[in-house]
Design a protein around this motif. Sequence first.
Motif, PDB file in Angstrom:
ATOM      1  N   MET A 106      34.785  58.214  31.740  1.00  0.00           N
ATOM      2  CA  MET A 106      35.403  58.584  33.030  1.00  0.00           C
ATOM      3  C   MET A 106      36.184  57.398  33.593  1.00  0.00           C
ATOM      4  O   MET A 106      37.290  57.547  34.106  1.00  0.00           O
ATOM      5  CB  MET A 106      34.335  59.015  34.045  1.00  0.00           C
ATOM      6  CG  MET A 106      33.754  60.398  33.834  1.00  0.00           C
ATOM      7  SD  MET A 106      32.343  60.692  34.941  1.00  0.00           S
ATOM      8  CE  MET A 106      33.131  60.584  36.574  1.00  0.00           C
ATOM      9  N   LYS A 107      35.586  56.207  33.488  1.00  0.00           N
ATOM     10  CA  LYS A 107      36.254  54.989  33.985  1.00  0.00           C
ATOM     11  C   LYS A 107      37.568  54.750  33.249  1.00  0.00           C
ATOM     12  O   LYS A 107      38.582  54.419  33.864  1.00  0.00           O
ATOM     13  CB  LYS A 107      35.323  53.775  33.825  1.00  0.00           C
ATOM     14  CG  LYS A 107      34.129  53.780  34.751  1.00  0.00           C
ATOM     15  CD  LYS A 107      33.455  52.429  34.786  1.00  0.00           C
ATOM     16  CE  LYS A 107      32.247  52.415  33.914  1.00  0.00           C
ATOM     17  NZ  LYS A 107      31.422  51.210  34.062  1.00  0.00           N
ATOM     18  N   VAL A 108      37.526  54.932  31.930  1.00  0.00           N
ATOM     19  CA  VAL A 108      38.723  54.750  31.097  1.00  0.00           C
ATOM     20  C   VAL A 108      39.799  55.751  31.515  1.00  0.00           C
ATOM     21  O   VAL A 108      40.972  55.387  31.702  1.00  0.00           O
ATOM     22  CB  VAL A 108      38.377  54.930  29.598  1.00  0.00           C
ATOM     23  CG1 VAL A 108      39.633  54.940  28.735  1.00  0.00           C
ATOM     24  CG2 VAL A 108      37.422  53.828  29.129  1.00  0.00           C
ATOM     25  N   ARG A 109      39.408  57.017  31.656  1.00  0.00           N
ATOM     26  CA  ARG A 109      40.364  58.081  32.005  1.00  0.00           C
ATOM     27  C   ARG A 109      40.997  57.835  33.368  1.00  0.00           C
ATOM     28  O   ARG A 109      42.214  57.995  33.550  1.00  0.00           O
ATOM     29  CB  ARG A 109      39.641  59.439  32.010  1.00  0.00           C
ATOM     30  CG  ARG A 109      40.575  60.625  32.016  1.00  0.00           C
ATOM     31  CD  ARG A 109      41.243  60.784  30.678  1.00  0.00           C
ATOM     32  NE  ARG A 109      42.303  61.774  30.719  1.00  0.00           N
ATOM     33  CZ  ARG A 109      43.309  61.795  29.883  1.00  0.00           C
ATOM     34  NH1 ARG A 109      43.412  60.892  28.939  1.00  0.00           N
ATOM     35  NH2 ARG A 109      44.235  62.724  29.953  1.00  0.00           N
ATOM     36  N   ALA A 110      40.187  57.467  34.344  1.00  0.00           N
ATOM     37  CA  ALA A 110      40.688  57.227  35.705  1.00  0.00           C
ATOM     38  C   ALA A 110      41.715  56.095  35.713  1.00  0.00           C
ATOM     39  O   ALA A 110      42.727  56.163  36.416  1.00  0.00           O
ATOM     40  CB  ALA A 110      39.520  56.901  36.633  1.00  0.00           C
ATOM     41  N   LYS A 111      41.464  55.070  34.903  1.00  0.00           N
ATOM     42  CA  LYS A 111      42.393  53.933  34.819  1.00  0.00           C
ATOM     43  C   LYS A 111      43.689  54.359  34.133  1.00  0.00           C
ATOM     44  O   LYS A 111      44.789  54.044  34.596  1.00  0.00           O
ATOM     45  CB  LYS A 111      41.721  52.774  34.065  1.00  0.00           C
ATOM     46  CG  LYS A 111      42.469  51.471  34.179  1.00  0.00           C
ATOM     47  CD  LYS A 111      41.676  50.328  33.584  1.00  0.00           C
ATOM     48  CE  LYS A 111      42.459  49.040  33.756  1.00  0.00           C
ATOM     49  NZ  LYS A 111      41.789  47.894  33.114  1.00  0.00           N
ATOM     50  N   GLU A 112      43.555  55.081  33.023  1.00  0.00           N
ATOM     51  CA  GLU A 112      44.732  55.555  32.269  1.00  0.00           C
ATOM     52  C   GLU A 112      45.650  56.411  33.135  1.00  0.00           C
ATOM     53  O   GLU A 112      46.871  56.292  33.076  1.00  0.00           O
ATOM     54  CB  GLU A 112      44.279  56.405  31.077  1.00  0.00           C
ATOM     55  CG  GLU A 112      43.786  55.635  29.888  1.00  0.00           C
ATOM     56  CD  GLU A 112      43.234  56.546  28.792  1.00  0.00           C
ATOM     57  OE1 GLU A 112      42.854  56.000  27.747  1.00  0.00           O
ATOM     58  OE2 GLU A 112      43.167  57.788  28.963  1.00  0.00           O
ATOM     59  N   LYS A 113      45.063  57.287  33.935  1.00  0.00           N
ATOM     60  CA  LYS A 113      45.842  58.242  34.727  1.00  0.00           C
ATOM     61  C   LYS A 113      46.172  57.722  36.128  1.00  0.00           C
ATOM     62  O   LYS A 113      46.881  58.382  36.878  1.00  0.00           O
ATOM     63  CB  LYS A 113      45.092  59.574  34.851  1.00  0.00           C
ATOM     64  CG  LYS A 113      44.861  60.294  33.530  1.00  0.00           C
ATOM     65  CD  LYS A 113      46.139  60.588  32.754  1.00  0.00           C
ATOM     66  CE  LYS A 113      47.036  61.576  33.438  1.00  0.00           C
ATOM     67  NZ  LYS A 113      48.226  61.926  32.626  1.00  0.00           N
ATOM     68  N   GLY A 114      45.647  56.564  36.477  1.00  0.00           N
ATOM     69  CA  GLY A 114      45.950  55.991  37.789  1.00  0.00           C
ATOM     70  C   GLY A 114      45.367  56.793  38.942  1.00  0.00           C
ATOM     71  O   GLY A 114      46.042  57.005  39.958  1.00  0.00           O
ATOM     72  N   PHE A 115      44.122  57.246  38.784  1.00  0.00           N
ATOM     73  CA  PHE A 115      43.482  58.001  39.874  1.00  0.00           C
ATOM     74  C   PHE A 115      43.398  57.137  41.130  1.00  0.00           C
ATOM     75  O   PHE A 115      42.942  55.997  41.077  1.00  0.00           O
ATOM     76  CB  PHE A 115      42.061  58.431  39.473  1.00  0.00           C
ATOM     77  CG  PHE A 115      41.996  59.551  38.460  1.00  0.00           C
ATOM     78  CD1 PHE A 115      43.147  60.151  37.949  1.00  0.00           C
ATOM     79  CD2 PHE A 115      40.768  60.013  38.015  1.00  0.00           C
ATOM     80  CE1 PHE A 115      43.078  61.183  37.027  1.00  0.00           C
ATOM     81  CE2 PHE A 115      40.681  61.044  37.087  1.00  0.00           C
ATOM     82  CZ  PHE A 115      41.833  61.628  36.585  1.00  0.00           C
TER      83      PHE A 115
END
Length: 198
Positions: A106-115
Amino acid sequence: MKKFGIVALLALVVMSFSSLPAGYKVGDKATDFKLKSVDGKMYSMADYKDAKGFIVVFTCNHCPFAVKYEDRIVALAKKYKSLGYELIAINPNDPAAQPEDSFDLMKVRAKEKGFTFPYLFDEGQKIYPQYGATKTPHVFLLDKSLTVKYIGAIDDNVDDAAAVKERYLENAIAALEKNQEANPSMTKAIGCSIKVKK
């Protein structure tokens, strides 16, 4: 004997329905939560004293439907924060059932997508059944008193953001801004089923 068979069948039907999450209906008051976000902090709606309302989105990393909506969710968060609406994303999946939805990923995804909004983990899967979320993504619009104003899909086109004709969530927010009821106030959420450890 035939009568007994009908009674047994009815009992099975009732049992299968009662095992489904009941969840909120439009007009119900939602319960607040305190869940951990990808930044390591705990978040609840009570943290946002000045919010005019909340967009609670049950979503995840792995689901193709959730992935197709990610950019739209990011855009909605930015657009409506300036109007006083806080978007909060919650991952309801058990990583034991779907490893791609682990907290670390989740942390990786949030960073990738700029949440720019909290991406919370529903540890122990306690919150999604209260809301009655059944899919990822599944959206709940709440007013500042946490009364549910809209439940369902973000819009009417999963595959193509440019071809959307009905912006259900945005229309519901516009209605809330005018102190009106959303129409429709409920739509069918289209997405992946929530993953539960067996």
